[in-house]
Design a protein around this motif. Structure first.
Motif, PDB file in Angstrom:
ATOM      1  N   PRO A 156       1.526 -12.868   9.702  1.00 17.68           N
ATOM      2  CA  PRO A 156       2.222 -13.955  10.406  1.00 17.68           C
ATOM      3  C   PRO A 156       2.788 -13.508  11.751  1.00 17.68           C
ATOM      4  CG  PRO A 156       3.339 -13.378   8.326  1.00 17.68           C
ATOM      5  CD  PRO A 156       2.081 -12.589   8.363  1.00 17.68           C
ATOM      6  N   ASP A 157       3.152 -12.212  11.853  1.00 17.69           N
ATOM      7  CA  ASP A 157       3.715 -11.726  13.124  1.00 17.69           C
ATOM      8  C   ASP A 157       2.654 -11.154  14.052  1.00 17.69           C
ATOM      9  OD1 ASP A 157       3.028  -9.613  11.582  1.00 17.69           O
ATOM     10  OD2 ASP A 157       4.906  -8.483  11.835  1.00 17.69           O
ATOM     11  N   GLY A 158       1.380 -11.382  13.716  1.00 19.08           N
ATOM     12  CA  GLY A 158       0.297 -10.914  14.572  1.00 19.08           C
ATOM     13  C   GLY A 158      -0.120  -9.479  14.304  1.00 19.08           C
ATOM     14  N   SER A 159       0.569  -8.785  13.411  1.00 25.35           N
ATOM     15  CA  SER A 159       0.193  -7.394  13.121  1.00 25.35           C
ATOM     16  C   SER A 159      -0.967  -7.352  12.124  1.00 25.35           C
ATOM     17  CB  SER A 159       1.395  -6.649  12.537  1.00 25.35           C
ATOM     18  OG  SER A 159       1.660  -7.168  11.251  1.00 25.35           O
ATOM     19  N   ILE A 160      -1.648  -6.194  12.089  1.00 19.32           N
ATOM     20  CA  ILE A 160      -2.748  -6.025  11.139  1.00 19.32           C
ATOM     21  C   ILE A 160      -2.177  -5.667   9.772  1.00 19.32           C
ATOM     22  CG2 ILE A 160      -4.739  -4.594  10.526  1.00 19.32           C
ATOM     23  CD1 ILE A 160      -5.692  -5.711  12.894  1.00 19.32           C
ATOM     24  N   GLN A 161      -2.625  -6.379   8.756  1.00 20.33           N
ATOM     25  CA  GLN A 161      -2.238  -6.029   7.388  1.00 20.33           C
ATOM     26  C   GLN A 161      -3.511  -5.789   6.594  1.00 20.33           C
ATOM     27  OE1 GLN A 161       0.294  -9.241   6.055  1.00 20.33           O
ATOM     28  NE2 GLN A 161       1.901  -8.647   7.482  1.00 20.33           N
ATOM     29  N   TYR A 162      -3.345  -5.194   5.415  1.00 19.63           N
ATOM     30  CA  TYR A 162      -4.531  -4.889   4.610  1.00 19.63           C
ATOM     31  C   TYR A 162      -4.464  -5.609   3.274  1.00 19.63           C
ATOM     32  CZ  TYR A 162      -5.214  -1.391   8.156  1.00 19.63           C
ATOM     33  OH  TYR A 162      -5.392  -0.787   9.365  1.00 19.63           O
ATOM     34  N   ALA A 163      -5.574  -6.269   2.942  1.00 20.34           N
ATOM     35  CA  ALA A 163      -5.627  -7.012   1.682  1.00 20.34           C
ATOM     36  C   ALA A 163      -6.592  -6.315   0.732  1.00 20.34           C
ATOM     37  CB  ALA A 163      -6.090  -8.446   1.935  1.00 20.34           C
ATOM     38  N   ALA A 164      -6.104  -5.950  -0.440  1.00 18.04           N
ATOM     39  CA  ALA A 164      -6.977  -5.375  -1.462  1.00 18.04           C
ATOM     40  C   ALA A 164      -7.799  -6.508  -2.081  1.00 18.04           C
ATOM     41  CB  ALA A 164      -6.142  -4.685  -2.539  1.00 18.04           C
ATOM     42  N   SER A 165      -9.065  -6.234  -2.359  1.00 13.59           N
ATOM     43  CA  SER A 165      -9.923  -7.226  -3.023  1.00 13.59           C
ATOM     44  C   SER A 165      -9.439  -7.432  -4.455  1.00 13.59           C
ATOM     45  CB  SER A 165     -11.359  -6.715  -3.054  1.00 13.59           C
ATOM     46  OG  SER A 165     -11.397  -5.595  -3.920  1.00 13.59           O
ATOM     47  N   SER A 166     -10.000  -8.422  -5.117  1.00 14.70           N
ATOM     48  CA  SER A 166      -9.669  -8.615  -6.536  1.00 14.70           C
ATOM     49  C   SER A 166     -10.102  -7.391  -7.341  1.00 14.70           C
ATOM     50  CB  SER A 166     -10.327  -9.892  -7.079  1.00 14.70           C
ATOM     51  OG  SER A 166     -11.706  -9.880  -6.825  1.00 14.70           O
ATOM     52  N   LEU A 167     -11.207  -6.748  -6.907  1.00  7.57           N
ATOM     53  CA  LEU A 167     -11.678  -5.553  -7.615  1.00  7.57           C
ATOM     54  C   LEU A 167     -10.654  -4.424  -7.515  1.00  7.57           C
ATOM     55  CD1 LEU A 167     -15.246  -4.031  -7.406  1.00  7.57           C
ATOM     56  CD2 LEU A 167     -13.242  -2.597  -7.271  1.00  7.57           C
ATOM     57  N   VAL A 168     -10.207  -4.142  -6.281  1.00 10.40           N
ATOM     58  CA  VAL A 168      -9.239  -3.056  -6.089  1.00 10.40           C
ATOM     59  C   VAL A 168      -7.900  -3.415  -6.737  1.00 10.40           C
ATOM     60  CG1 VAL A 168      -7.860  -1.881  -4.311  1.00 10.40           C
ATOM     61  CG2 VAL A 168     -10.362  -1.974  -4.115  1.00 10.40           C
ATOM     62  N   SER A 169      -7.521  -4.694  -6.702  1.00 10.34           N
ATOM     63  CA  SER A 169      -6.274  -5.109  -7.347  1.00 10.34           C
ATOM     64  C   SER A 169      -6.354  -4.845  -8.853  1.00 10.34           C
ATOM     65  CB  SER A 169      -6.003  -6.592  -7.071  1.00 10.34           C
ATOM     66  OG  SER A 169      -5.929  -6.817  -5.672  1.00 10.34           O
ATOM     67  N   ALA A 170      -7.503  -5.141  -9.449  1.00  3.05           N
ATOM     68  CA  ALA A 170      -7.691  -4.854 -10.884  1.00  3.05           C
ATOM     69  C   ALA A 170      -7.663  -3.350 -11.138  1.00  3.05           C
ATOM     70  CB  ALA A 170      -9.003  -5.454 -11.380  1.00  3.05           C
ATOM     71  N   MET A 171      -8.267  -2.564 -10.232  1.00  3.29           N
ATOM     72  CA  MET A 171      -8.270  -1.095 -10.374  1.00  3.29           C
ATOM     73  C   MET A 171      -6.853  -0.544 -10.358  1.00  3.29           C
ATOM     74  SD  MET A 171     -11.292   0.061  -7.758  1.00  3.29           S
ATOM     75  CE  MET A 171     -10.783   1.779  -7.765  1.00  3.29           C
ATOM     76  N   ILE A 172      -6.026  -1.089  -9.462  1.00  6.81           N
ATOM     77  CA  ILE A 172      -4.663  -0.574  -9.309  1.00  6.81           C
ATOM     78  C   ILE A 172      -3.781  -0.997 -10.482  1.00  6.81           C
ATOM     79  CG2 ILE A 172      -2.556  -0.816  -7.903  1.00  6.81           C
ATOM     80  CD1 ILE A 172      -4.464  -0.846  -5.424  1.00  6.81           C
ATOM     81  N   ARG A 173      -3.964  -2.239 -10.920  1.00 11.29           N
ATOM     82  CA  ARG A 173      -3.071  -2.752 -11.966  1.00 11.29           C
ATOM     83  C   ARG A 173      -3.571  -2.468 -13.386  1.00 11.29           C
ATOM     84  NH1 ARG A 173      -2.236  -7.974  -9.188  1.00 11.29           N
ATOM     85  NH2 ARG A 173      -0.304  -7.887  -8.005  1.00 11.29           N
ATOM     86  N   GLY A 174      -4.797  -1.945 -13.512  1.00 12.32           N
ATOM     87  CA  GLY A 174      -5.324  -1.709 -14.861  1.00 12.32           C
ATOM     88  C   GLY A 174      -5.780  -2.987 -15.515  1.00 12.32           C
ATOM     89  N   GLY A 175      -6.325  -3.906 -14.725  1.00 13.45           N
ATOM     90  CA  GLY A 175      -6.874  -5.156 -15.264  1.00 13.45           C
ATOM     91  C   GLY A 175      -8.374  -5.050 -15.505  1.00 13.45           C
TER      92      GLY A 175
END
Ligand SMILES: Nc1ncnc2c1ncn2[C@@H]1O[C@H](COP(=O)(O)OP(=O)(O)OP(=O)(O)O)[C@@H](O)[C@H]1O
Ligand SMILES: [Mg+2]
Length: 272
Positions: free
Chosen positions: A96-115
């Motif tokens: 929202p402030d124009g800065s670059i952010q990083y979005a994890a895919s659903s795959l990486v989100s599952a990898m991180i959370r143990g889903g």
């Protein structure tokens, strides 16, 4: 949105999905999928099974139901021919402030959370996209994000299942990936009794008569090796039900119309 910081880099995580899906019928397939995911020793790793079958036979439903049976969060990644390696891992987005952010895919989100990740319609994905998953699918169990320079390791509880349509292979999946997507579980058309139960599960408000006609039609189609799926059957019954409500006509009269409008003229020959 949830986020996590890895090596000083903030990743926004995707959320799990909730679907109103329940697996009906062949429990053996469910057991086979769960067995493939099992880990029997600290030094053991889970398999990355592949569900193969014609369109609409219940591949996605089976993957979802198995994950729920484990009591895990379920994440879905819909593969397409345009899926890029970074789409599978981490993509940059403008905040929202124009800065670059990083979005994890659903795959990486599952990898991180143990889903559990359902990688849906994996056959549509290019070799380049598959190549980025090679280390995840063997005993290394990590992915590399080129964009952030991060190496992301899968949680111990992370599981993946890939669905593939045997009819519409857009790309040939390369051999080194094939060998990492084992075991292969084939889903066939259901038997009449199972098919009726599946239709009932999906259309609990339908009368038995109409579902009986539809199952009879589908079974004749399966016997003749037509590609008519459970999903087609659900659509035929649903359409006939709507027409019944709108016109007060009988199922026997409306079914041919529904079959024709969902599957075309040719399909009428399987209606008695
Ligand atoms: N064994 C089953 N139990 C419950 N529902 C089922 C079953 N098989 C199929 N269905 C129903 O049939 C429809 C199609 O199932 P699903 O989307 O899982 O098939 P698919 O093989 O993933 O299809 P596609 O190849 O198009 O992705 C869904 O509405 C699903 O609820
Ligand atoms: Mg599917």
């Amino acid at each position: 949105m949830d986020s996590i910081i890895l090596n000083g880099i903030k990743l926004a995580l995707a959320g799990p999905i909730e679907l109103p899906l329940r697996w009906v019928g062949d429990d053996e397939l469910l057991r086979q999928l769960l067995a493939a995911w099992m880990v029997i020793d600290e030094r053991d790793i889970p398999f990355n099974p592949r569900l193969i079958g014609k369109p609409g036979v219940g591949k996605t439903t089976l993957g979802y139901a198995a994950a729920k049976r484990l009591g895990r969060e379920v994440y879905l990644f819909q593969a397409t021919m345009d899926t890029r390696p970074e789409d599978l891992i981490v993509t940059p987005v403008i905040g929202p402030d124009g800065s670059i952010q990083y979005a994890a895919s659903s795959l990486v989100s599952a990898m991180i959370r143990g889903g559990v990740l359902i990688l849906d319609e994996g056959n549509r994905m290019s070799e380049k996209a598959w190549a980025s998953l090679a280390p995840l699918l063997d005993d290394r169990r990590y992915v590399e994000s080129v964009i952030t320079g991060l190496r992301i390791h899968a949680h111990r509880e992370f599981r993946i299942v890939v669905t593939m349509n045997e009819d519409s292979s857009t790309f040939e999946v390369p051999e080194y990936i094939h060998s990492r997507l084992q075991p292969q579980l084939y889903i066939d058309f259901p038997e009449a009794g199972e098919e009726l139960a599946i239709l009932k599960e999906n259309l609990p408000f339908a009368g038995s008569a109409i579902l009986g006609y539809v199952v009879d039609f589908l079974q004749k189609g399966h016997a003749a090796d037509e590609p008519y799926s459970v999903r087609d059957g659900i659509n035929i019954a649903r359409y006939a039900l709507k027409m019944m409500a709108a016109t007060q006509k009988e199922p026997r009269e409306l079914l041919p119309l529904a079959v024709q409008r969902i599957l075309g003229e040719d399909a009428l020959r399987y209606l008695k």
